[in-house]
Design an enzyme around this catalytic site. Structure first.
Site, PDB file in Angstrom:
ATOM      1  N   ARG A  74       0.812  -1.232   0.000  1.00  0.00           N
ATOM      2  CA  ARG A  74       0.000   0.000   0.000  1.00  0.00           C
ATOM      3  C   ARG A  74       0.835   1.267   0.000  1.00  0.00           C
ATOM      4  NH1 ARG A  74      -3.185  -3.123   3.390  1.00  0.00           N
ATOM      5  NH2 ARG A  74      -5.015  -3.889   2.272  1.00  0.00           N
ATOM      6  N   LYS A  96       5.166  11.804 -11.002  1.00  0.00           N
ATOM      7  CA  LYS A  96       4.298  11.038 -11.915  1.00  0.00           C
ATOM      8  C   LYS A  96       4.952   9.686 -12.162  1.00  0.00           C
ATOM      9  CE  LYS A  96       2.231  14.385 -15.087  1.00  0.00           C
ATOM     10  NZ  LYS A  96       2.140  14.595 -16.546  1.00  0.00           N
ATOM     11  N   GLU A 124      14.720  18.554 -23.412  1.00  0.00           N
ATOM     12  CA  GLU A 124      13.888  18.914 -22.253  1.00  0.00           C
ATOM     13  C   GLU A 124      14.558  20.028 -21.445  1.00  0.00           C
ATOM     14  OE1 GLU A 124      10.878  17.654 -21.948  1.00  0.00           O
ATOM     15  OE2 GLU A 124      10.859  15.613 -22.747  1.00  0.00           O
ATOM     16  N   LYS A 173      11.176  22.827 -12.963  1.00  0.00           N
ATOM     17  CA  LYS A 173      10.125  21.816 -12.867  1.00  0.00           C
ATOM     18  C   LYS A 173       9.566  21.785 -11.450  1.00  0.00           C
ATOM     19  CE  LYS A 173       8.327  17.359 -13.938  1.00  0.00           C
ATOM     20  NZ  LYS A 173       8.399  16.088 -14.642  1.00  0.00           N
ATOM     21  N   GLU A 202      -1.356  18.573 -12.397  1.00  0.00           N
ATOM     22  CA  GLU A 202      -1.549  18.999 -13.781  1.00  0.00           C
ATOM     23  C   GLU A 202      -2.962  19.441 -14.106  1.00  0.00           C
ATOM     24  OE1 GLU A 202       0.514  16.619 -16.660  1.00  0.00           O
ATOM     25  OE2 GLU A 202      -0.443  17.642 -18.335  1.00  0.00           O
ATOM     26  N   ARG A 213       1.112  23.104 -14.826  1.00  0.00           N
ATOM     27  CA  ARG A 213       1.972  21.971 -15.165  1.00  0.00           C
ATOM     28  C   ARG A 213       1.859  21.627 -16.643  1.00  0.00           C
ATOM     29  NH1 ARG A 213       3.401  16.734 -11.295  1.00  0.00           N
ATOM     30  NH2 ARG A 213       4.847  15.818 -12.773  1.00  0.00           N
ATOM     31  N   ASN A 238       4.251  20.659 -21.241  1.00  0.00           N
ATOM     32  CA  ASN A 238       3.934  19.941 -22.480  1.00  0.00           C
ATOM     33  C   ASN A 238       4.286  20.737 -23.731  1.00  0.00           C
ATOM     34  OD1 ASN A 238       2.926  17.650 -21.186  1.00  0.00           O
ATOM     35  ND2 ASN A 238       0.930  18.617 -20.882  1.00  0.00           N
ATOM     36  N   HIS A 277       4.903  18.973 -26.971  1.00  0.00           N
ATOM     37  CA  HIS A 277       4.566  17.564 -26.765  1.00  0.00           C
ATOM     38  C   HIS A 277       3.363  17.082 -27.567  1.00  0.00           C
ATOM     39  CE1 HIS A 277       7.684  17.658 -23.801  1.00  0.00           C
ATOM     40  NE2 HIS A 277       7.456  16.413 -23.406  1.00  0.00           N
ATOM     41  N   HIS A 300       4.318  14.031 -29.574  1.00  0.00           N
ATOM     42  CA  HIS A 300       3.728  12.707 -29.344  1.00  0.00           C
ATOM     43  C   HIS A 300       3.158  12.125 -30.631  1.00  0.00           C
ATOM     44  CE1 HIS A 300       3.139  13.383 -24.737  1.00  0.00           C
ATOM     45  NE2 HIS A 300       4.325  12.869 -25.011  1.00  0.00           N
ATOM     46  N   HIS A 306      12.169  10.273 -27.758  1.00  0.00           N
ATOM     47  CA  HIS A 306      11.207  11.246 -27.225  1.00  0.00           C
ATOM     48  C   HIS A 306      11.734  12.683 -27.331  1.00  0.00           C
ATOM     49  CE1 HIS A 306       8.167  13.055 -24.682  1.00  0.00           C
ATOM     50  NE2 HIS A 306       9.137  13.578 -23.944  1.00  0.00           N
TER      51      HIS A 306
HETATM   52  N1  LIG Z   1       7.194  10.474 -15.010  1.00  0.00           N
HETATM   53  C1  LIG Z   1       7.405  11.534 -15.748  1.00  0.00           C
HETATM   54  O1  LIG Z   1       7.126  12.673 -15.352  1.00  0.00           O
HETATM   55  C2  LIG Z   1       8.061  11.356 -17.083  1.00  0.00           C
HETATM   56  C3  LIG Z   1       8.487  12.474 -17.789  1.00  0.00           C
HETATM   57  C4  LIG Z   1       9.127  12.280 -19.001  1.00  0.00           C
HETATM   58  C5  LIG Z   1       9.322  11.002 -19.486  1.00  0.00           C
HETATM   59  N2  LIG Z   1       8.888   9.925 -18.776  1.00  0.00           N
HETATM   60  C6  LIG Z   1       9.105   8.573 -19.264  1.00  0.00           C
HETATM   61  O2  LIG Z   1      10.495   8.375 -19.343  1.00  0.00           O
HETATM   62  C7  LIG Z   1      10.749   7.322 -20.283  1.00  0.00           C
HETATM   63  C8  LIG Z   1      11.953   7.694 -21.112  1.00  0.00           C
HETATM   64  O3  LIG Z   1      13.061   7.856 -20.268  1.00  0.00           O
HETATM   65  P1  LIG Z   1      14.547   7.835 -20.814  1.00  0.00           P
HETATM   66  O4  LIG Z   1      14.653   8.681 -22.000  1.00  0.00           O
HETATM   67  O5  LIG Z   1      15.429   8.072 -19.663  1.00  0.00           O
HETATM   68  O6  LIG Z   1      14.663   6.341 -21.384  1.00  0.00           O
HETATM   69  P2  LIG Z   1      15.224   4.959 -20.791  1.00  0.00           P
HETATM   70  O7  LIG Z   1      14.975   4.846 -19.345  1.00  0.00           O
HETATM   71  O8  LIG Z   1      14.683   3.914 -21.681  1.00  0.00           O
HETATM   72  O9  LIG Z   1      16.797   5.097 -21.044  1.00  0.00           O
HETATM   73  C9  LIG Z   1      17.273   5.214 -22.360  1.00  0.00           C
HETATM   74  C10 LIG Z   1      18.320   4.154 -22.669  1.00  0.00           C
HETATM   75  O10 LIG Z   1      19.538   4.480 -22.012  1.00  0.00           O
HETATM   76  C11 LIG Z   1      19.984   3.385 -21.215  1.00  0.00           C
HETATM   77  N3  LIG Z   1      20.674   3.997 -20.090  1.00  0.00           N
HETATM   78  C12 LIG Z   1      20.102   4.664 -19.054  1.00  0.00           C
HETATM   79  N4  LIG Z   1      21.041   5.215 -18.292  1.00  0.00           N
HETATM   80  C13 LIG Z   1      22.224   4.901 -18.832  1.00  0.00           C
HETATM   81  C14 LIG Z   1      23.574   5.214 -18.502  1.00  0.00           C
HETATM   82  N5  LIG Z   1      23.878   6.033 -17.478  1.00  0.00           N
HETATM   83  N6  LIG Z   1      24.548   4.706 -19.273  1.00  0.00           N
HETATM   84  C15 LIG Z   1      24.266   3.924 -20.347  1.00  0.00           C
HETATM   85  N7  LIG Z   1      23.005   3.618 -20.725  1.00  0.00           N
HETATM   86  C16 LIG Z   1      22.006   4.108 -19.977  1.00  0.00           C
HETATM   87  C17 LIG Z   1      18.760   2.610 -20.896  1.00  0.00           C
HETATM   88  O11 LIG Z   1      19.067   1.279 -20.595  1.00  0.00           O
HETATM   89  C18 LIG Z   1      17.961   2.763 -22.185  1.00  0.00           C
HETATM   90  O12 LIG Z   1      18.432   1.836 -23.122  1.00  0.00           O
HETATM   91  C19 LIG Z   1       9.471   7.140 -21.072  1.00  0.00           C
HETATM   92  O13 LIG Z   1       8.876   5.937 -20.695  1.00  0.00           O
HETATM   93  C20 LIG Z   1       8.620   8.312 -20.645  1.00  0.00           C
HETATM   94  O14 LIG Z   1       7.240   8.011 -20.669  1.00  0.00           O
HETATM   95  C21 LIG Z   1       8.262  10.102 -17.592  1.00  0.00           C
HETATM   96 ZN   LIG Z   2       8.969  15.169 -22.621  1.00  0.00          ZN
END
Ligand SMILES: NC(=O)c1ccc[n+]([C@@H]2O[C@H](COP(=O)([O-])OP(=O)(O)OC[C@H]3O[C@@H](n4cnc5c(N)ncnc54)[C@H](O)[C@@H]3O)[C@@H](O)[C@H]2O)c1
Ligand SMILES: [Zn+2]
Length: 381
Positions: free
Chosen positions: A129, A151, A193, A239, A249, A253, A257, A260, A264, A278
């Site tokens: 929980r 989030k 970003e 942020k 949001e 917030r 976007n 975005h 997207h 992304h």
């Molecule tokens: N929660 C939120 O507010 C929020 C905001 C933006 C994005 N997101 C989410 O974030 C995700 C994308 O995140 P991301 O771009 O970090 O992608 P990711 O977590 O997939 O990482 C990208 C790649 O880099 C590799 N990697 C990560 N750290 C590394 C390091 N230090 N050295 C070598 N390789 C490394 C990973 O294994 C992966 O292959 C999406 O799912 C998106 O929806 C969430």
């Molecule tokens: Zn983004």
């Protein structure tokens, strides 16, 4: 100029009443992970959730930092990539945590990019929980975006991030040295970003980025420079301020976007594949938002051009036609735009700009105007 940070490591506070937490930023901070956790939650055990890529480079250092401070820890390593934000992996991580006998007062640690942060954070929101968790982001995108703000989510067959929760971490620990192993393309995508925070609300920061982006990219290879840490701290502060005003949001917030809605749609058009990361999609999306705003007379064309030029300078794509391979027809792209969640009562909601650093939410954008604009952009070569 943005005021330089006076201290290293820097701490940015996320002010959310009793759910407030610190974002600690600095090179080499991973070594302090155990001591910080022991101070925040004396006697707590930890389960580290990470992916195979991150585990290869950074898991043993994280485990050593915990062991040094006497924090007992176990690990759950999942496959890298968006595919791990699935029900199947969610179940696997929940079961792994329960099997490791984690209790209410114990902690989850998300060691990875946004995928791991979203997955581990969501698991932490439901196991027993609700468990406390710590974000140790390892991508630039996670440093400045996904690890801050609480989030969390996994993906549904109907779309990304549709099953999740708001669950704030108790600490975000950003060790900028972890980015040294990140593939350059991932770093660059995350930089979109960073630029976003300047473009949406901080013209001085944007000017600073125009001057200092090379050092931000160089990081530890630029001895004595704290540009990377500064860029991350300013982004996190931006942020954090927006999240503190609008945690769930309903208003401000949404400014996050910027770029975005277009972005997207393009990501979806590319099947959320490596064809378009992304951040790359967001760079194109922000460029389109600036160009569309200029076309509506909201800002001078020259200012829109300046915004777009910086993204081009760092090597990000800025036009739909910068994406390799064919794109779907305009009708399909418009469908994807309409499906985006920022549609309310049939009207398109877009984040538009009155200038660099002056974004606003426009809820009544005419779809026909967007269609005409996008049609022109697709025709450009
Ligand atoms: N929660 C939120 O507010 C929020 C905001 C933006 C994005 N997101 C989410 O974030 C995700 C994308 O995140 P991301 O771009 O970090 O992608 P990711 O977590 O997939 O990482 C990208 C790649 O880099 C590799 N990697 C990560 N750290 C590394 C390091 N230090 N050295 C070598 N390789 C490394 C990973 O294994 C992966 O292959 C999406 O799912 C998106 O929806 C969430
Ligand atoms: Zn983004």
């Amino acid at each position: 100029m943005t005021a330089p940070l006076r201290t290293d490591p820097a701490v940015v506070k996320v002010a959310l009443g009793e759910r407030s937490y610190d974002i600690a930023i600095g090179r080499g901070l991973l070594a302090s992970l155990g001591a910080r956790i022991a101070a925040l939650r004396p006697g707590a055990k930890a389960v580290i959730v990470t992916d195979e890529n991150v585990a290869r480079y950074h898991l043993s250092a994280a485990e050593a930092a915990l062991a040094d401070a006497g924090v007992a820890a176990s690990r759950i390593v999942v496959a890298p990539g968006e595919g791990s934000k699935s029900y199947r992996v969610f179940e696997q991580v929940c079961e792994g945590m329960i099997a490791s006998r984690i209790e209410r007062g114990d902690l989850a640690i998300a060691l990875g990019g946004g995928v791991i942060g979203d997955l581990a954070g969501f698991v932490a929101s439901v196991v027993r929980r609700g468990l406390d968790y710590v974000q140790v982001p390892t991508t630039l995108l996670a440093d400045v975006d996904s690890s801050v703000g609480g989030k969390t989510a996994i993906d549904s067959a109907h779309g990304k991030n549709l099953v999740g929760a708001f669950h704030q971490p108790i600490l975000v620990l950003i060790d900028t040295a972890l980015l040294d192993t990140l593939p350059p393309r991932e770093f660059r995508a995350g930089y979109a970003e960073v630029a976003k925070y300047g473009l949406l609300g901080d013209a001085a920061f944007f000017s600073w980025l125009e001057q200092n982006w090379r050092e931000v990219f160089a990081g530890g290879n630029s001895p004595g420079s704290l540009a990377r840490e500064q860029a991350i701290a300013v982004s996190c502060r931006a942020k954090a301020a927006i999240v503190a005003r609008d945690e769930r949001e309903n208003g401000d917030r949404q400014l996050l976007n910027l770029g975005h809605t277009f972005g997207h749609a393009l990501e979806a058009a590319c099947g959320f594949s490596d064809r378009l990361l992304h951040g790359e999609a967001i760079a194109i999306g922000m460029s389109l938002a600036f160009a569309f705003s200029a076309r509506k007379g909201l800002l001078p064309q020259a200012e829109a051009d300046r915004a777009i030029r910086h993204l081009t300078d760092v090597g990000l794509p800025t036009r739909p036609n910068d994406i390799a391979g064919p794109l779907p027809p305009l009708d399909r792209l418009m469908e994807l735009i309409a499906q985006d969640k920022k549609v309310r009562r049939g009207m398109l909601t877009f984040i538009l700009v009155r200038g660099i650093g002056a974004a606003f939410v426009e809820t009544g954008v005419d779809g026909a105007e967007i269609r005409a604009f996008l049609g022109e952009k697709l025709a450009e070569r």
